[in-house]
Scaffold this motif. Structure first.
Motif, PDB file in Angstrom:
ATOM      1  N   CYS A 284       0.834  -1.212   0.000  1.00 25.90           N
ATOM      2  CA  CYS A 284       0.000   0.000   0.000  1.00 25.90           C
ATOM      3  C   CYS A 284       0.867   1.259   0.000  1.00 25.90           C
ATOM      4  O   CYS A 284       0.551   2.238  -0.689  1.00 25.90           O
ATOM      5  N   LEU A 285       1.942   1.250   0.791  1.00 23.24           N
ATOM      6  CA  LEU A 285       2.836   2.405   0.846  1.00 23.24           C
ATOM      7  C   LEU A 285       3.580   2.579  -0.469  1.00 23.24           C
ATOM      8  O   LEU A 285       3.755   3.698  -0.965  1.00 23.24           O
ATOM      9  N   HIS A 286       4.025   1.463  -1.026  1.00 27.59           N
ATOM     10  CA  HIS A 286       4.885   1.505  -2.206  1.00 27.59           C
ATOM     11  C   HIS A 286       4.106   1.870  -3.469  1.00 27.59           C
ATOM     12  O   HIS A 286       4.594   2.621  -4.316  1.00 27.59           O
ATOM     13  N   ILE A 287       2.898   1.310  -3.597  1.00 25.61           N
ATOM     14  CA  ILE A 287       2.085   1.547  -4.798  1.00 25.61           C
ATOM     15  C   ILE A 287       0.739   2.108  -4.350  1.00 25.61           C
ATOM     16  O   ILE A 287      -0.149   1.367  -3.924  1.00 25.61           O
ATOM     17  N   ASN A 288       0.596   3.420  -4.428  1.00 28.32           N
ATOM     18  CA  ASN A 288      -0.630   4.090  -4.002  1.00 28.32           C
ATOM     19  C   ASN A 288      -1.831   3.602  -4.811  1.00 28.32           C
ATOM     20  O   ASN A 288      -1.785   3.532  -6.041  1.00 28.32           O
ATOM     21  N   ALA A 289      -2.907   3.262  -4.108  1.00 25.26           N
ATOM     22  CA  ALA A 289      -4.068   2.637  -4.755  1.00 25.26           C
ATOM     23  C   ALA A 289      -4.681   3.516  -5.837  1.00 25.26           C
ATOM     24  O   ALA A 289      -4.942   3.052  -6.956  1.00 25.26           O
ATOM     25  N   LEU A 290      -4.932   4.793  -5.545  1.00 22.84           N
ATOM     26  CA  LEU A 290      -5.606   5.654  -6.517  1.00 22.84           C
ATOM     27  C   LEU A 290      -4.728   5.955  -7.724  1.00 22.84           C
ATOM     28  O   LEU A 290      -5.199   5.960  -8.871  1.00 22.84           O
ATOM     29  N   LEU A 291      -3.444   6.203  -7.479  1.00 23.83           N
ATOM     30  CA  LEU A 291      -2.531   6.445  -8.593  1.00 23.83           C
ATOM     31  C   LEU A 291      -2.430   5.210  -9.487  1.00 23.83           C
ATOM     32  O   LEU A 291      -2.469   5.313 -10.718  1.00 23.83           O
ATOM     33  N   PHE A 292      -2.306   4.061  -8.849  1.00 23.09           N
ATOM     34  CA  PHE A 292      -2.144   2.824  -9.614  1.00 23.09           C
ATOM     35  C   PHE A 292      -3.435   2.466 -10.346  1.00 23.09           C
ATOM     36  O   PHE A 292      -3.395   1.926 -11.457  1.00 23.09           O
ATOM     37  N   LYS A 293      -4.562   2.760  -9.748  1.00 27.97           N
ATOM     38  CA  LYS A 293      -5.857   2.525 -10.405  1.00 27.97           C
ATOM     39  C   LYS A 293      -5.912   3.289 -11.723  1.00 27.97           C
ATOM     40  O   LYS A 293      -6.350   2.752 -12.755  1.00 27.97           O
ATOM     41  N   ASN A 294      -5.464   4.538 -11.712  1.00 26.77           N
ATOM     42  CA  ASN A 294      -5.450   5.336 -12.949  1.00 26.77           C
ATOM     43  C   ASN A 294      -4.498   4.741 -13.986  1.00 26.77           C
ATOM     44  O   ASN A 294      -4.790   4.729 -15.184  1.00 26.77           O
ATOM     45  N   ASP A 295      -3.358   4.229 -13.516  1.00 24.25           N
ATOM     46  CA  ASP A 295      -2.399   3.607 -14.435  1.00 24.25           C
ATOM     47  C   ASP A 295      -2.949   2.319 -15.041  1.00 24.25           C
ATOM     48  O   ASP A 295      -2.707   2.017 -16.213  1.00 24.25           O
ATOM     49  N   ILE A 296      -3.692   1.551 -14.241  1.00 25.73           N
ATOM     50  CA  ILE A 296      -4.298   0.317 -14.756  1.00 25.73           C
ATOM     51  C   ILE A 296      -5.346   0.655 -15.816  1.00 25.73           C
ATOM     52  O   ILE A 296      -5.440  -0.005 -16.860  1.00 25.73           O
ATOM     53  N   GLU A 297      -6.143   1.692 -15.554  1.00 20.19           N
ATOM     54  CA  GLU A 297      -7.146   2.113 -16.532  1.00 20.19           C
ATOM     55  C   GLU A 297      -6.484   2.520 -17.847  1.00 20.19           C
ATOM     56  O   GLU A 297      -6.957   2.167 -18.935  1.00 20.19           O
ATOM     57  N   ALA A 298      -5.374   3.264 -17.748  1.00 23.89           N
ATOM     58  CA  ALA A 298      -4.648   3.675 -18.957  1.00 23.89           C
ATOM     59  C   ALA A 298      -4.090   2.458 -19.693  1.00 23.89           C
ATOM     60  O   ALA A 298      -4.126   2.390 -20.936  1.00 23.89           O
ATOM     61  N   LEU A 299      -3.585   1.496 -18.933  1.00 18.92           N
ATOM     62  CA  LEU A 299      -3.072   0.259 -19.527  1.00 18.92           C
ATOM     63  C   LEU A 299      -4.169  -0.481 -20.272  1.00 18.92           C
ATOM     64  O   LEU A 299      -3.986  -0.912 -21.428  1.00 18.92           O
ATOM     65  N   PHE A 300      -5.339  -0.629 -19.645  1.00 21.96           N
ATOM     66  CA  PHE A 300      -6.446  -1.354 -20.251  1.00 21.96           C
ATOM     67  C   PHE A 300      -6.996  -0.651 -21.493  1.00 21.96           C
ATOM     68  O   PHE A 300      -7.603  -1.295 -22.358  1.00 21.96           O
ATOM     69  N   GLU A 307       4.915  -5.459 -24.380  1.00 19.86           N
ATOM     70  CA  GLU A 307       5.606  -5.768 -23.127  1.00 19.86           C
ATOM     71  C   GLU A 307       6.049  -4.502 -22.412  1.00 19.86           C
ATOM     72  O   GLU A 307       6.159  -4.462 -21.182  1.00 19.86           O
ATOM     73  N   ASP A 308       6.294  -3.440 -23.201  1.00 18.37           N
ATOM     74  CA  ASP A 308       6.737  -2.179 -22.612  1.00 18.37           C
ATOM     75  C   ASP A 308       5.705  -1.592 -21.657  1.00 18.37           C
ATOM     76  O   ASP A 308       6.057  -0.827 -20.754  1.00 18.37           O
ATOM     77  N   LEU A 309       4.434  -1.946 -21.827  1.00 20.23           N
ATOM     78  CA  LEU A 309       3.393  -1.423 -20.943  1.00 20.23           C
ATOM     79  C   LEU A 309       3.649  -1.853 -19.497  1.00 20.23           C
ATOM     80  O   LEU A 309       3.476  -1.062 -18.565  1.00 20.23           O
ATOM     81  N   ILE A 310       4.067  -3.109 -19.316  1.00 23.98           N
ATOM     82  CA  ILE A 310       4.374  -3.610 -17.982  1.00 23.98           C
ATOM     83  C   ILE A 310       5.733  -3.115 -17.510  1.00 23.98           C
ATOM     84  O   ILE A 310       5.899  -2.713 -16.347  1.00 23.98           O
ATOM     85  N   LEU A 311       6.719  -3.105 -18.396  1.00 21.46           N
ATOM     86  CA  LEU A 311       8.061  -2.670 -18.023  1.00 21.46           C
ATOM     87  C   LEU A 311       8.063  -1.218 -17.575  1.00 21.46           C
ATOM     88  O   LEU A 311       8.797  -0.838 -16.652  1.00 21.46           O
ATOM     89  N   LYS A 312       7.225  -0.385 -18.209  1.00 19.54           N
ATOM     90  CA  LYS A 312       7.152   1.024 -17.814  1.00 19.54           C
ATOM     91  C   LYS A 312       6.547   1.183 -16.424  1.00 19.54           C
ATOM     92  O   LYS A 312       6.963   2.053 -15.649  1.00 19.54           O
ATOM     93  N   LEU A 313       5.583   0.344 -16.078  1.00 18.88           N
ATOM     94  CA  LEU A 313       5.000   0.400 -14.734  1.00 18.88           C
ATOM     95  C   LEU A 313       6.020  -0.053 -13.687  1.00 18.88           C
ATOM     96  O   LEU A 313       6.105   0.528 -12.603  1.00 18.88           O
TER      97      LEU A 313
END
Length: 506
Positions: A284-300, A307-313
């Motif tokens: 939770c500390l390392h990967i903020n839920a709201l920030l990561f949620k937005n990144d997952i939406e962008a990924l989807f 493969e770069d989509l995962i490597l960039k994250l």
């Protein structure tokens, strides 16, 4: 009686009273009349909920025609001795049943009502465990997986605790997090002394990641000085997770915890559960839920897979592949409604078991009540994972584990695999070299059953490359023995139904 807790003493006394009463063919009413104790109180005694005072025990002993000492003794006769064996089991006394929504008194009542049947069941389970070389720790970790699956691997209380920590200590959640800041917090806020070490002179500890030594000072006036030694070969990502987990243990006040990484000894389920909570807190500390949620939406929303989509994250959050995938399993059920997924990690420090041993797994499934369907589903998911690992190994090193260790980059492969039953799975695997701890490599895999809802969520599922990659794995085949057994069982069921129908028509 080894585990002479108050609850166990009450239960044993009640079982002995019930056994003696039934041996004499007394009803509760008859025993009540002979002892002068009310029926309702006798009922509570026999269920292990009450333990009478000395005078009432004397009255019961006289009514049941046994010596006082025999009645209060924890020594059990032949018929009740299996119950004593159950109560002495560490796993039964250490599992926090309230975590699973189970009232321990209800469990006690079940044992009290049918002690021999319950004893036979538990002994059967232990006999199976012994035959398959299952240890107590396997039960603890299996219970933890069940706990995660029941909660869709998302825990509000820990998420809220992490937010409270950030607010209390003005912790900024912009990635990547600072390992130096973690160390500073542990030292200044929680009384840690932290040292890097190569464990020179202690050869068996060379591959340990950390050792924690608790300061046992009891007075509040004395400053605590917990000692944390971490392996100097750890990567920055591994150190960050390790220190984040220590923050979790301290901030959440989790006393029962492992002293080493990896585990030297699994002492109780509380140790396993608390380690999970502290690890979840670190994520939770390392990967903020709201920030990561937005990144997952962008990924989807990406129209094509890369493969770069995962490597960039991985680069953005400076996270290990395992932490990234674990965090995805936390958030997808909660925020995206995707709760049919699995996570599998293959790793081993023993060369002969290299990438052949599952060291962690999680399966969220719609088949929660259908055991056979879940087993078949999980078997296929493990097959996908193992097939991808073998493909990546052959691709990068022609089967040489040593060459994999020399590679500096993580290998990513995503594909769509088809199950013979018609279901498709979208799967991503990462093979990562870990030469720093003599672990040739580590593989983590996350996969999702492709449902109509998933198709609407993930734009790149139509990318042809994913199915082309899936074709590289070959065709999944059921175990022939399992197929024959299922077919034979189906024939028996059909014959049984036909027989019953014929008899009902007569």
């Amino acid at each position: 009686m080894e585990n002479a807790t108050k609850e166990n003493i009450n239960l044993i006394f009640g079982l002995k009273v019930k056994e003696l009463r039934t041996a004499r063919n007394y009803s509760l009413q008859e025993l009540s009349e002979k002892s002068g104790i009310s029926v309702s109180y006798l009922n509570e005694i026999e269920k292990g909920k009450k333990y009478p005072k000395t005078e009432k025990i004397s009255d019961l002993a006289k009514a049941l025609e046994v010596p006082y000492d025999q009645l209060v003794s924890l020594k059990l006769g032949k018929t009740l001795s299996p119950v004593g064996q159950i109560l002495n089991l560490d796993i039964l006394n250490e599992l926090p049943f309230e975590t699973f929504g189970i009232d321990r008194n209800l469990l006690t009542g079940i044992i009290a009502n049918a002690p021999l049947k319950i004893a036979a069941l538990v002994n059967t389970l232990y006999e199976i465990a012994r035959n398959y070389n299952l240890k107590q720790e396997h039960f603890y970790f299996a219970a933890l997986r069940s706990y995660q699956e029941l909660n869709d691997n998302y825990f509000d209380d820990i998420e809220f605790a992490a937010e409270r920590f950030k607010n209390e200590f003005s912790f900024h959640c912009e990635p990547p997090v600072s390992t130096t800041l973690y160390v500073q917090m542990l030292q200044e806020k929680f009384g840690y002394k932290i040292s890097a070490t190569n464990f020179d002179g202690y050869e068996p500890l060379k591959n340990f990641r950390s050792i924690f030594i608790r300061d046992t000072k009891k007075t509040k006036e004395e400053t605590k000085n917990h000692l944390l030694f971490f392996n100097g070969k750890l990567t920055d990502q591994q150190r960050t997770f390790l220190f984040g987990r220590e923050l979790g243990f301290s901030f959440l006040e989790l006393e029962k915890r492992p002293s080493t990484t990896p585990w030297l000894k699994v002492e109780s389920f509380d140790h396993v559960l608390n380690n999970f909570k502290a690890s979840y807190f670190a994520q939770c500390l390392h990967i903020n839920a709201l920030l990561f949620k937005n990144d997952i939406e962008a990924l989807f929303n990406e129209p094509e897979w890369s493969e770069d989509l995962i490597l960039k994250l991985l680069e953005k959050y400076q996270a290990s592949p395992e932490m990234l995938f674990q965090r995805i399993t936390n958030l997808l059920p909660k925020f995206f409604g995707i709760n049919e997924l699995f996570f599998i990690r293959y790793s081993s420090k023993k060369p002969e078991k290299h990438l052949k041993e599952i060291s962690k797994e999680l399966h969220l499934s719609r088949h929660k009540e259908n055991f056979e369907a879940r087993q078949a589903e999980q078997h296929f998911q493990r097959w996908i994972t193992a097939s991808i690992i073998n493909f990546l190994k052959e691709k990068n090193s022609t089967g040489s584990a040593e060459n994999i260790a020399e590679s500096k980059n993580s290998e990513v492969l995503a594909l769509i695999a088809s199950h013979p039953d018609g279901n498709d799975y979208f799967v991503i695997s990462i093979l990562r070299p870990m030469p720093e701890l003599n672990n040739n490599s580590n593989s983590v895999t996350i996969g999702f059953q492709i449902t109509d809802a998933l198709k609407k969520r993930i734009a790149f599922l139509n990318d042809k490359k994913l199915r082309e990659n899936g074709a590289l794995l070959g065709t999944y085949q059921f175990n022939s023995a399992e197929v024959n057994m299922l077919e034979e069982k189906q024939k028996v069921i059909e014959a049984f139904n036909a027989f019953v129908e014929k008899q009902n028509s007569i």
